[in-house]
Design a protein around this motif. Structure first.
Motif, PDB file in Angstrom:
ATOM      1  N   TRP A 127       0.835  -1.199   0.000  1.00  0.00           N
ATOM      2  CA  TRP A 127       0.000   0.000   0.000  1.00  0.00           C
ATOM      3  C   TRP A 127       0.867   1.245   0.000  1.00  0.00           C
ATOM      4  O   TRP A 127       1.972   1.224   0.530  1.00  0.00           O
ATOM      5  CB  TRP A 127      -0.910  -0.023   1.240  1.00  0.00           C
ATOM      6  N   PRO A 128       0.361   2.322  -0.652  1.00  0.00           N
ATOM      7  CA  PRO A 128      -0.960   2.419  -1.270  1.00  0.00           C
ATOM      8  C   PRO A 128      -1.061   1.560  -2.521  1.00  0.00           C
ATOM      9  O   PRO A 128      -0.084   1.397  -3.256  1.00  0.00           O
ATOM     10  CB  PRO A 128      -1.085   3.903  -1.624  1.00  0.00           C
ATOM     11  N   ASN A 129      -2.244   1.028  -2.734  1.00  0.00           N
ATOM     12  CA  ASN A 129      -2.534   0.278  -3.952  1.00  0.00           C
ATOM     13  C   ASN A 129      -3.367   1.171  -4.857  1.00  0.00           C
ATOM     14  O   ASN A 129      -4.475   1.558  -4.502  1.00  0.00           O
ATOM     15  CB  ASN A 129      -3.292  -1.008  -3.626  1.00  0.00           C
ATOM     16  N   ASN A 130      -2.829   1.519  -6.007  1.00  0.00           N
ATOM     17  CA  ASN A 130      -3.443   2.499  -6.896  1.00  0.00           C
ATOM     18  C   ASN A 130      -3.984   1.801  -8.136  1.00  0.00           C
ATOM     19  O   ASN A 130      -3.225   1.241  -8.929  1.00  0.00           O
ATOM     20  CB  ASN A 130      -2.414   3.559  -7.283  1.00  0.00           C
ATOM     21  N   MET A 131      -5.307   1.832  -8.275  1.00  0.00           N
ATOM     22  CA  MET A 131      -5.984   1.082  -9.323  1.00  0.00           C
ATOM     23  C   MET A 131      -6.624   2.023 -10.345  1.00  0.00           C
ATOM     24  O   MET A 131      -7.091   3.109 -10.002  1.00  0.00           O
ATOM     25  CB  MET A 131      -7.098   0.213  -8.727  1.00  0.00           C
ATOM     26  N   PRO A 135     -15.617   2.508 -15.864  1.00  0.00           N
ATOM     27  CA  PRO A 135     -16.795   2.968 -15.113  1.00  0.00           C
ATOM     28  C   PRO A 135     -17.638   1.839 -14.525  1.00  0.00           C
ATOM     29  O   PRO A 135     -18.407   2.073 -13.589  1.00  0.00           O
ATOM     30  CB  PRO A 135     -17.585   3.773 -16.150  1.00  0.00           C
ATOM     31  N   ASP A 136     -17.514   0.603 -15.059  1.00  0.00           N
ATOM     32  CA  ASP A 136     -18.226  -0.524 -14.450  1.00  0.00           C
ATOM     33  C   ASP A 136     -17.332  -1.288 -13.462  1.00  0.00           C
ATOM     34  O   ASP A 136     -17.583  -2.442 -13.141  1.00  0.00           O
ATOM     35  CB  ASP A 136     -18.804  -1.460 -15.504  1.00  0.00           C
ATOM     36  N   LEU A 137     -16.278  -0.599 -12.974  1.00  0.00           N
ATOM     37  CA  LEU A 137     -15.439  -1.033 -11.845  1.00  0.00           C
ATOM     38  C   LEU A 137     -14.524  -2.196 -12.178  1.00  0.00           C
ATOM     39  O   LEU A 137     -13.995  -2.855 -11.272  1.00  0.00           O
ATOM     40  CB  LEU A 137     -16.322  -1.389 -10.622  1.00  0.00           C
ATOM     41  N   LYS A 138     -14.288  -2.439 -13.440  1.00  0.00           N
ATOM     42  CA  LYS A 138     -13.360  -3.496 -13.835  1.00  0.00           C
ATOM     43  C   LYS A 138     -11.937  -2.932 -13.940  1.00  0.00           C
ATOM     44  O   LYS A 138     -11.733  -1.864 -14.506  1.00  0.00           O
ATOM     45  CB  LYS A 138     -13.801  -4.121 -15.151  1.00  0.00           C
ATOM     46  N   PRO A 139     -10.968  -3.638 -13.397  1.00  0.00           N
ATOM     47  CA  PRO A 139      -9.598  -3.107 -13.348  1.00  0.00           C
ATOM     48  C   PRO A 139      -8.871  -3.309 -14.672  1.00  0.00           C
ATOM     49  O   PRO A 139      -8.981  -4.358 -15.304  1.00  0.00           O
ATOM     50  CB  PRO A 139      -8.951  -3.958 -12.257  1.00  0.00           C
ATOM     51  N   PHE A 140      -8.109  -2.305 -15.095  1.00  0.00           N
ATOM     52  CA  PHE A 140      -7.257  -2.515 -16.265  1.00  0.00           C
ATOM     53  C   PHE A 140      -5.791  -2.218 -15.984  1.00  0.00           C
ATOM     54  O   PHE A 140      -4.932  -2.530 -16.787  1.00  0.00           O
ATOM     55  CB  PHE A 140      -7.756  -1.722 -17.477  1.00  0.00           C
ATOM     56  N   TYR A 141      -5.467  -1.619 -14.821  1.00  0.00           N
ATOM     57  CA  TYR A 141      -4.072  -1.514 -14.411  1.00  0.00           C
ATOM     58  C   TYR A 141      -4.012  -1.161 -12.936  1.00  0.00           C
ATOM     59  O   TYR A 141      -4.953  -0.598 -12.366  1.00  0.00           O
ATOM     60  CB  TYR A 141      -3.299  -0.464 -15.224  1.00  0.00           C
ATOM     61  N   GLY A 142      -2.893  -1.495 -12.308  1.00  0.00           N
ATOM     62  CA  GLY A 142      -2.693  -1.185 -10.900  1.00  0.00           C
ATOM     63  C   GLY A 142      -1.224  -1.126 -10.563  1.00  0.00           C
ATOM     64  O   GLY A 142      -0.399  -1.785 -11.209  1.00  0.00           O
TER      65      GLY A 142
END
Length: 736
Positions: A127-131, A135-142
């Motif tokens: 942490w921090p974990n930056n995502m 808009p539909d809350l699906k992750p594409f990078y972190g």
């Protein structure tokens, strides 16, 4: 995310310039999270996780930038100052994203799910974990923390990809979401969790421990209390000296190292070095709770007084520094003070000489040593590696002077929110200490904290809230909140004998099953509804038991204390659903293995139950060092047979003592039975009812490991249950 990664590699270097704070952001300043409140004046204009932010993302067709952190997180503070209050970075985030800030301690299931994305993409977590989310809350990078210039390049890469290659970004979000949801909710064939499988899992784990300093692996050291607890359980079952030795190396290194606060007590989060000497200085309630429980178990099995002393010192620290006036336990102490990590805890040679004088300062430097490299180079972190549990009067004098000199220092910030799950862990540990150490103050503290959570965080309709701060309850309880609080209440029941706590545990577990259980498989989802893009099942331990591990443990303990056929069947179904995953990865499945072992192969500890909870059996020291007492509390309407039943077919109550040479001299005295006629037998019967004491006496003082094997058959006026043998193990320390 090839496009984003390529842009990150070729990131343009921004001139980071801190420009100060913005006006108050009421979305943050009115939050129930101290962490979110601390960001109310950031240049980044944060939203809380919720519908308002999601609506903005959908309407503006922008990605969400979501940063997960917590109050005691050092690198979260760094990022707040150097990223979220840097004008150019903040401007980009505010204009090109919908920024969302999450207190990971309030939304653990959400954080766990998205952390897995970062670990998958970067091969590291933290942490921090930056995502970055669609808009539909699906992750594409972190990503975790990265320097401001690299972060600037990452933001540019993401915004360019979102604008120029949006279909590919959305497709990446769909791909990662599908992959992770499938992994987190995967099914695995049930395993037969035999004693041999359990013993081999512990043996395998012990081979992964640092041969010199203990702890898993040879890098930064975490206690991993669920692993240690499982290994102690198997050492107790099998007598495996190698497994016990791996745990003891870890516990000895931990209590002597810099990870242990030798002045106030308590443990820091983890050590950044293999030798446990240089900690990451935050102090978290869950670490205090789980480490205490492990040290108490180690004390029970070995009788080594330093383990009891460490458990006491940790609980005393929590009671002095992390306890609210009305009894609940606060969440944490920060790692930082005066703008730097560890300032409250570390010393320079000059500071030592000023406090101690030249001669004692030299003694202190020789005892504690200087840190040779890293950010703490040239500083002193208190540790006991050179003395290793020896009595050194001069050292006691030095520590007393340093304790006084530390009092005026600025303490790290305390996170005063009260979390249900962590309070459950701490209540369980304090109640166990009350039993094992026979401490009334601990018993009272466990009761007071348990009462606080029940009356302030639990609604009449059965809803348990996860977080309480400044009089505000917020965030609906997750799986581990119900499970850990139920578990805590079961230990308070053990410590007090008050059925109220048993009833409260039953109510919480009934609500837990209603809200979270997968009716098809028997295991549990972490939340009542989807957390982010999916509703997932927490089944992997990290720094604390998984939600499913905690749920299973609470179910097992309730079945042992107030077992019903329905509860036992539900527990068996849950074990079947979880056994394959846990057996395949014991490092992360240890809490599930421990709970399953207790259900399948019998209880451990100095308090156990027979007859589905009808008989409460406790092993305790006798009036002197040459005696032990087994005290039975038999529920109204039930009895156990006497040591000499009047009918041959009835099973006698019998106590055998084993474990060391003194045990061979044990002579056992039983109470006089009561003779009665019962409905199912015309002849009189010799019965033991209500409170029963069985005493074992020895020719000489007894120390070291002792096993009391108690055979009982529990009967009512109408039925007799199957005979049971309880094995109550304890190691008694030498007489002082």
């Amino acid at each position: 995310m090839a496009a984003v990664l390529a842009l990150l590699v070729h990131a343009s270097i921004a001139n980071a310039k801190f420009v100060g704070k913005a006006d108050d952001n009421p979305r943050m300043s009115q939050s129930s999270s101290p962490y979110l409140r601390s960001h109310s004046n950031d240049l980044v204009r944060w939203y809380d996780w919720g519908d308002e932010a999601f609506k903005q993302a959908r309407e503006k067709k922008l990605p969400l930038f979501v940063s997960f952190g917590y109050t005691a997180c050092h690198w979260c503070h760094v990022m707040q100052e150097t990223h979220f209050n840097e004008e150019a970075i903040a401007k980009t985030i505010n204009e090109q994203f919908v920024p969302v800030l999450v207190d990971r301690e309030q939304r653990t299931a959400l954080d766990d799910t998205y952390m897995l994305v970062t670990e998958l993409l970067t091969q590291r977590g933290g942490w921090p974990n930056n995502m970055f989310l669609t808009p539909d809350l699906k992750p594409f990078y972190g990503t975790g923390y990265i320097p401001p210039q690299d972060f600037t390049g990452l933001l540019k890469g993401v915004t360019d990809s979102w604008a120029k290659d949006n279909p590919a970004v959305l497709a990446e979000g769909d791909r990662l979401a599908t992959l992770l949801e499938g992994y987190l909710n995967r099914k695995q064939e049930a395993q037969n969790l035999t004693p041999a499988l359990m013993a081999q899992a512990a043996k395998t784990l012990s081979g992964q421990f640092d041969a010199f300093a203990g702890g898993l692996g040879d890098g930064p050291k975490f206690f991993r209390p669920t692993v240690l607890a499982f290994m102690l359980l198997q050492a107790e079952r099998t007598g495996d000296a190698e497994v016990l030795d791996a745990v003891e190396r870890t516990l000895q290194s931990g209590l002597n190292g810099g990870i242990h606060d030798h002045i106030e007590g308590g443990f820091h989060r983890y050590a950044i070095d293999p030798g446990w000497r240089v900690p990451h200085f935050e102090k978290m309630l869950n670490d205090q709770a789980l480490n205490t429980e492990v040290y108490l178990t180690a004390y029970r099995l070995t009788g080594k007084p330093e383990y009891a002393a460490t458990a006491r010192k940790t609980i005393d620290y929590v009671m002095a520094d992390l306890t609210a006036p009305k009894g609940g336990f606060y969440t944490a102490r920060d790692a930082d003070s005066e703008g730097e990590e560890g300032t409250y805890y570390v010393w320079t040679p000059e500071q030592l000489e000023k406090v101690l004088g030249k001669q004692d300062a030299e003694f202190a430097l020789n005892t504690f040593g200087l840190i040779a490299d890293g950010e703490m180079a040239g500083k002193v972190i208190l540790n006991m590696d050179s003395v290793r549990n020896q009595s050194v009067p001069k050292l006691d004098q030095v520590l007393a002077k340093l304790a006084e000199a530390r009092k005026p220092r600025q303490k790290p910030v305390r996170d005063e929110k009260i979390l249900a799950n962590w309070n459950g862990m701490m209540i369980a540990s304090v109640a166990q200490a009350a039993i094992l150490l026979d401490d009334t103050n601990y018993r009272n503290a466990a009761v007071k904290a348990g009462e606080f959570v029940w009356t302030k965080m639990h609604d009449e309709d059965g809803v348990l809230h996860r977080s309480h701060f400044d009089g505000i309850n917020d965030v609906e309880g997750e799986l581990d909140d119900y499970a850990q609080m139920a578990r805590g209440y079961l230990f308070v029941h053990d410590a007090t004998g008050d059925k109220l706590w048993l009833d409260r545990a039953k109510a919480l577990l009934a609500q837990m099953q209603k809200n979270f259980q997968d009716a098809d498989t028997g295991d549990f989802f972490g939340t009542r509804e989807a957390a982010g893009f999916a509703r997932t099942k927490p089944r992997s331990d990290v720094d604390q038991p998984s939600g499913n591990g905690a749920a299973l443990d609470a179910m097992v303990r309730l079945a042992q204390r107030a077992g019903t056929p329905d509860m036992r069947r539900a527990t068996e179904q849950t074990i079947a659903a979880l056994s394959g995953i846990a057996a395949g990865t014991p490092t992360s499945g240890a809490s599930i293995l421990s709970a399953s072992d207790s259900f399948l192969h019998g209880q451990t500890g100095v308090v156990q139950f027979a007859g589905n909870g009808v008989v409460d059996a406790r092993l305790m020291p006798g009036a002197d060092s040459k005696s032990l007492v087994i005290r039975l509390q038999v529920a109204d309407g039930w009895h156990v047979n006497s040591h000499a039943p009047l009918e041959d077919y009835l099973v006698a109550t019998k106590l055998d003592i084993a474990g060391n040479d003194a045990a061979k001299t044990a002579s056992v005295s039983y109470p006089e039975p009561e003779t009665k006629k019962l409905a199912f037998n015309e002849k009189p019967m010799a019965l033991l009812e209500n409170q029963v004491e069985i005493t074992a006496r020895f020719d000489k003082p007894i120390t070291g490991p002792v096993e009391a094997q108690l055979q009982v058959q529990t009967c009512s006026d109408e039925i007799c249950l199957l005979p049971e043998t309880l094995k109550l193990r304890v190691a008694l320390p030498p007489a002082s």
